[in-house]
Design a protein around this motif. Structure first.
Motif, PDB file in Angstrom:
ATOM      1  N   TYR A   1       7.418  -4.633   8.693  1.00  0.00           N
ATOM      2  CA  TYR A   1       7.433  -5.153   7.323  1.00  0.00           C
ATOM      3  C   TYR A   1       6.052  -4.979   6.716  1.00  0.00           C
ATOM      4  CZ  TYR A   1      11.953  -7.260   8.301  1.00  0.00           C
ATOM      5  OH  TYR A   1      13.270  -7.453   8.619  1.00  0.00           O
ATOM      6  N   LEU A   2       5.985  -4.329   5.560  1.00  0.00           N
ATOM      7  CA  LEU A   2       4.712  -4.138   4.872  1.00  0.00           C
ATOM      8  C   LEU A   2       4.575  -5.148   3.744  1.00  0.00           C
ATOM      9  CD1 LEU A   2       4.398  -0.266   4.360  1.00  0.00           C
ATOM     10  CD2 LEU A   2       3.330  -1.684   6.110  1.00  0.00           C
ATOM     11  N   GLY A   3       3.384  -5.683   3.597  1.00  0.00           N
ATOM     12  CA  GLY A   3       3.083  -6.522   2.446  1.00  0.00           C
ATOM     13  C   GLY A   3       2.763  -5.630   1.261  1.00  0.00           C
ATOM     14  N   ALA A   4       2.596  -6.222   0.102  1.00  0.00           N
ATOM     15  CA  ALA A   4       2.329  -5.459  -1.127  1.00  0.00           C
ATOM     16  C   ALA A   4       1.051  -4.631  -1.007  1.00  0.00           C
ATOM     17  CB  ALA A   4       2.246  -6.405  -2.321  1.00  0.00           C
ATOM     18  N   ALA A   5       0.006  -5.218  -0.430  1.00  0.00           N
ATOM     19  CA  ALA A   5      -1.281  -4.512  -0.315  1.00  0.00           C
ATOM     20  C   ALA A   5      -1.157  -3.292   0.607  1.00  0.00           C
ATOM     21  CB  ALA A   5      -2.363  -5.456   0.200  1.00  0.00           C
ATOM     22  N   GLU A   6      -0.496  -3.471   1.761  1.00  0.00           N
ATOM     23  CA  GLU A   6      -0.332  -2.354   2.697  1.00  0.00           C
ATOM     24  C   GLU A   6       0.526  -1.258   2.080  1.00  0.00           C
ATOM     25  OE1 GLU A   6       0.552  -5.543   3.715  1.00  0.00           O
ATOM     26  OE2 GLU A   6      -0.313  -5.918   5.690  1.00  0.00           O
ATOM     27  N   ARG A   7       1.591  -1.672   1.369  1.00  0.00           N
ATOM     28  CA  ARG A   7       2.479  -0.702   0.720  1.00  0.00           C
ATOM     29  C   ARG A   7       1.732   0.098  -0.333  1.00  0.00           C
ATOM     30  NH1 ARG A   7       6.530  -4.016  -0.596  1.00  0.00           N
ATOM     31  NH2 ARG A   7       5.758  -4.355  -2.684  1.00  0.00           N
ATOM     32  N   ARG A   8       0.908  -0.593  -1.126  1.00  0.00           N
ATOM     33  CA  ARG A   8       0.119   0.066  -2.171  1.00  0.00           C
ATOM     34  C   ARG A   8      -0.857   1.067  -1.553  1.00  0.00           C
ATOM     35  NH1 ARG A   8       0.049  -4.114  -5.186  1.00  0.00           N
ATOM     36  NH2 ARG A   8      -1.559  -5.201  -4.027  1.00  0.00           N
ATOM     37  N   GLN A   9      -1.523   0.633  -0.485  1.00  0.00           N
ATOM     38  CA  GLN A   9      -2.505   1.481   0.190  1.00  0.00           C
ATOM     39  C   GLN A   9      -1.837   2.731   0.791  1.00  0.00           C
ATOM     40  OE1 GLN A   9      -4.257  -0.327   3.661  1.00  0.00           O
ATOM     41  NE2 GLN A   9      -6.142   0.852   3.454  1.00  0.00           N
ATOM     42  N   LEU A  10      -0.716   2.531   1.461  1.00  0.00           N
ATOM     43  CA  LEU A  10       0.005   3.635   2.082  1.00  0.00           C
ATOM     44  C   LEU A  10       0.532   4.604   1.024  1.00  0.00           C
ATOM     45  CD1 LEU A  10       0.849   4.589   4.908  1.00  0.00           C
ATOM     46  CD2 LEU A  10       2.933   3.245   4.667  1.00  0.00           C
ATOM     47  N   ALA A  11       1.056   4.073  -0.058  1.00  0.00           N
ATOM     48  CA  ALA A  11       1.575   4.910  -1.150  1.00  0.00           C
ATOM     49  C   ALA A  11       0.463   5.775  -1.740  1.00  0.00           C
ATOM     50  CB  ALA A  11       2.203   4.036  -2.236  1.00  0.00           C
ATOM     51  N   GLY A  12      -0.694   5.180  -1.959  1.00  0.00           N
ATOM     52  CA  GLY A  12      -1.827   5.936  -2.501  1.00  0.00           C
ATOM     53  C   GLY A  12      -2.298   7.017  -1.562  1.00  0.00           C
ATOM     54  N   ARG A  13      -2.364   6.681  -0.286  1.00  0.00           N
ATOM     55  CA  ARG A  13      -2.820   7.641   0.724  1.00  0.00           C
ATOM     56  C   ARG A  13      -1.847   8.812   0.885  1.00  0.00           C
ATOM     57  NH1 ARG A  13      -3.409   4.294   5.485  1.00  0.00           N
ATOM     58  NH2 ARG A  13      -1.804   5.510   6.485  1.00  0.00           N
ATOM     59  N   MET A  14      -0.551   8.522   0.750  1.00  0.00           N
ATOM     60  CA  MET A  14       0.468   9.541   0.986  1.00  0.00           C
ATOM     61  C   MET A  14       0.945  10.236  -0.282  1.00  0.00           C
ATOM     62  SD  MET A  14       2.740   7.670   3.863  1.00  0.00           S
ATOM     63  CE  MET A  14       3.741   9.112   4.105  1.00  0.00           C
ATOM     64  N   ARG A  15       0.434   9.798  -1.434  1.00  0.00           N
ATOM     65  CA  ARG A  15       0.860  10.323  -2.733  1.00  0.00           C
ATOM     66  C   ARG A  15       2.376  10.168  -2.940  1.00  0.00           C
ATOM     67  NH1 ARG A  15      -3.490  13.776  -1.491  1.00  0.00           N
ATOM     68  NH2 ARG A  15      -5.030  13.818  -3.157  1.00  0.00           N
TER      69      ARG A  15
ATOM     70  N   SER B   1       5.387   6.981  -4.265  1.00  0.00           N
ATOM     71  CA  SER B   1       5.437   5.725  -5.020  1.00  0.00           C
ATOM     72  C   SER B   1       5.654   4.561  -4.053  1.00  0.00           C
ATOM     73  CB  SER B   1       6.574   5.765  -6.049  1.00  0.00           C
ATOM     74  OG  SER B   1       7.825   5.638  -5.405  1.00  0.00           O
ATOM     75  N   GLU B   2       5.290   3.376  -4.500  1.00  0.00           N
ATOM     76  CA  GLU B   2       5.503   2.179  -3.685  1.00  0.00           C
ATOM     77  C   GLU B   2       6.991   1.971  -3.423  1.00  0.00           C
ATOM     78  OE1 GLU B   2       3.301  -1.438  -4.555  1.00  0.00           O
ATOM     79  OE2 GLU B   2       1.976  -0.243  -5.844  1.00  0.00           O
ATOM     80  N   VAL B   3       7.833   2.314  -4.398  1.00  0.00           N
ATOM     81  CA  VAL B   3       9.283   2.167  -4.241  1.00  0.00           C
ATOM     82  C   VAL B   3       9.786   3.098  -3.133  1.00  0.00           C
ATOM     83  CG1 VAL B   3      11.526   2.484  -5.376  1.00  0.00           C
ATOM     84  CG2 VAL B   3       9.640   1.404  -6.613  1.00  0.00           C
ATOM     85  N   GLN B   4       9.249   4.312  -3.070  1.00  0.00           N
ATOM     86  CA  GLN B   4       9.648   5.246  -2.010  1.00  0.00           C
ATOM     87  C   GLN B   4       9.271   4.698  -0.631  1.00  0.00           C
ATOM     88  OE1 GLN B   4       7.602   8.580  -3.873  1.00  0.00           O
ATOM     89  NE2 GLN B   4       9.504   9.740  -3.821  1.00  0.00           N
ATOM     90  N   ILE B   5       8.068   4.121  -0.534  1.00  0.00           N
ATOM     91  CA  ILE B   5       7.606   3.544   0.735  1.00  0.00           C
ATOM     92  C   ILE B   5       8.500   2.359   1.108  1.00  0.00           C
ATOM     93  CG2 ILE B   5       5.689   2.363   1.907  1.00  0.00           C
ATOM     94  CD1 ILE B   5       5.021   5.271   1.353  1.00  0.00           C
ATOM     95  N   LYS B   6       8.731   1.477   0.137  1.00  0.00           N
ATOM     96  CA  LYS B   6       9.558   0.289   0.367  1.00  0.00           C
ATOM     97  C   LYS B   6      10.954   0.684   0.832  1.00  0.00           C
ATOM     98  CE  LYS B   6      11.786  -3.271  -2.319  1.00  0.00           C
ATOM     99  NZ  LYS B   6      12.104  -3.604  -3.696  1.00  0.00           N
ATOM    100  N   THR B   7      11.565   1.654   0.166  1.00  0.00           N
ATOM    101  CA  THR B   7      12.909   2.112   0.511  1.00  0.00           C
ATOM    102  C   THR B   7      12.937   2.747   1.893  1.00  0.00           C
ATOM    103  OG1 THR B   7      13.401   2.464  -1.827  1.00  0.00           O
ATOM    104  CG2 THR B   7      14.833   3.580  -0.237  1.00  0.00           C
TER     105      THR B   7
END
Length: 71
Positions: free
Chosen positions: A36-50, A52-58
């Motif tokens: 489970y990722l929190g908002a901060a981890e999701r944001r960081q991962l999304a930025g690093r991987m180019r 969206s946060e929605v794609q990471i969450k899904t």
């Protein structure tokens, strides 16, 4: 499926994301550390991987469901 607004307005579903092997590898290693990722981890991962946060969450939601089916 997604509900359509009406006949005058066609459905606009998002196309399926095709993750690269490198992206899947990164997502899987993150998932191994924490399911489970929190908002901060999701944001960081999304930025690093180019992605969206929605794609990471899904992806994480789908991966947890896959794990649940396997168990």
């Amino acid at each position: 499926g997604a509900e359509c607004p009406g006949p005058e307005e066609p459905c606009r579903r998002r196309l399926r994301t095709a993750f690269s092997a490198e992206q899947i590898s990164t997502l899987e290693s993150s998932f191994q550390r924490q399911q489970y990722l929190g908002a901060a981890e999701r944001r960081q991962l999304a930025g690093r991987m180019r992605l969206s946060e929605v794609q990471i969450k899904t992806w994480f939601q789908n991966r947890r469901m896959k794990l649940k089916r396997q168990l």
